[in-house]
Design an enzyme around this catalytic site. Sequence first.
Site, mmCIF file in Angstrom:
data_model
loop_
_atom_site.group_PDB
_atom_site.id
_atom_site.type_symbol
_atom_site.label_atom_id
_atom_site.label_comp_id
_atom_site.label_asym_id
_atom_site.label_seq_id
_atom_site.Cartn_x
_atom_site.Cartn_y
_atom_site.Cartn_z
ATOM 1 N N HIS A 163 0.753 -1.194 0.081
ATOM 2 C CA HIS A 163 -0.105 0.100 0.024
ATOM 3 C C HIS A 163 0.833 1.266 -0.016
ATOM 4 O O HIS A 163 0.276 2.577 -0.382
ATOM 5 C CB HIS A 163 -0.885 0.016 1.304
ATOM 6 C CG HIS A 163 -1.833 -1.022 1.023
ATOM 7 N ND1 HIS A 163 -3.292 -0.812 0.823
ATOM 8 C CD2 HIS A 163 -1.935 -2.511 1.295
ATOM 9 C CE1 HIS A 163 -4.101 -1.806 0.788
ATOM 10 N NE2 HIS A 163 -3.280 -2.940 1.080
ATOM 11 N N ASP A 377 3.937 9.273 -1.392
ATOM 12 C CA ASP A 377 2.308 8.531 -0.867
ATOM 13 C C ASP A 377 2.186 7.412 -1.927
ATOM 14 O O ASP A 377 2.161 7.536 -3.214
ATOM 15 C CB ASP A 377 1.277 9.612 -1.040
ATOM 16 C CG ASP A 377 0.268 9.292 0.023
ATOM 17 O OD1 ASP A 377 0.407 8.307 0.612
ATOM 18 O OD2 ASP A 377 -0.404 10.227 0.485
#
Length: 474
Positions: A163, A377
């Site tokens: 993730h 991110d």
Amino acid sequence: MPGKADVVVVANRLPVDISVDAKGKLSWDRAPGGLVTALAPVMRARKGAWVGWSGKPDLDVDAFDADGMHLVPVELSATEVEDYYEGFSNGTLWPLYHDVIVNPEFHRAWWNAYDAVNRRFAEAAANAAAKGATVWVHDYQLQLVPALLRKLRPDVTIGWFNHIPFPPVEIFSQLPWRERVLDGLLGADLLGFQRSWDAENFLRSVRRLTSEKVRGSRVTVEARSKLPARETKVGVYPISIDTQSFQELAASEEVGKRALEIRAELGNPDVLLLGVDRLDYTKGIRHRLKIFGELLRDGLVKAPEVCMVQVASPSRERVEQYKTLRDEVEVTVGRINGDYSALGRAPVHYLHQTFPMEEMAALYRAADVMLVTSLRDGMNLVAKEFVAAQVDLDGVLVLSEFTGAADDLPQALVMNPHDIEGAKRVVMRAIEMPKAEKRRRMRALRRRVARDDVAAWADRFFDDLAAAKKEHRD
């Protein structure tokens, strides 16, 4: 003896927060977080088992059913939480995998705890999985599980999804246990990453640091420990949200009314800028405040006509870097408000709180410009939630180029948060954007988020895992 679940998700946390009262009665609440938001609807549809930690140290709880899923808690001691989770996962891997924004720490005691906890998760997954089951392991906390699970249950098909970003080999090579991590991941049949950059970084690390052969997106893993040679496939699977549910929530009369109330409480500004993040050094909150502060200083915007709401939900508050970050952010907010406030009207409204989804949807609807300024991110689901909430098509999304969402949402305005002058120009473009262009861009973004929702993400990963299972049988 094999378990009963044909599909098993293995993640650091269970999708619920567990509480046990003085009489020993167990209760639970749905847990916040991107992974839970993404996977809970998928798991309910597939009636799978979820293996994870309860979130509380030294809590020994038997497996139970909740929220449409079979949940298998893994117990962690307080020392393991400190060493495996706060230590190796978030003090070593998190900064290392986010381009060393802060310096990672390398401690052998942390690594030993990480190894031991990964073994416990692998054993729990092995016990939950039915014969020939599909097991989907998640994220950087559990990188050793695929290989450990394969030794315990060679009959199962194993996927792993990251993730967060995967770093370039030049950064990853700093990790003293780099070969063990790569070996752990190569126990999977399918490895998924958010961006093509991340997949390429992983493959370069395998080429540079192991003897395994890499051809395109496949790694040939040599035979070992009585296991035959096989292939690990590497793919790109950008994660998303439960778009329909969030759109319906945002379009509700209650949320629409609350959005108007929020603007009224802020003094009905001409332009409302919004930032929503965990309080984390990767999110670029300090950069965002600097950008807004300089726009005020330069007279390009004026308070209170233009104001910002910054939601920074508490995160890892026992970790020293996060305590320091909170202090720095709060000092910066205070300085901006001291310099530019009108009487009773602050330019920055800082909320160090966690809000329910209804309030977040209302904030998204109330905002004119969403600022996502992450320094690094994996995806950033906040950006997709903002898009899903724009039922009136009048919001503008500004995205850091260092988010996975920048690849996924091409109609957003993209900027480099390290380039303060360039970022200021992008924010001003968002503020001054004509209504027709706003609507055109947002309409295209909403089509993209509706099409590539969390169900499509999970279906694609499961389909590729099924193809890997078929190849294994053939």
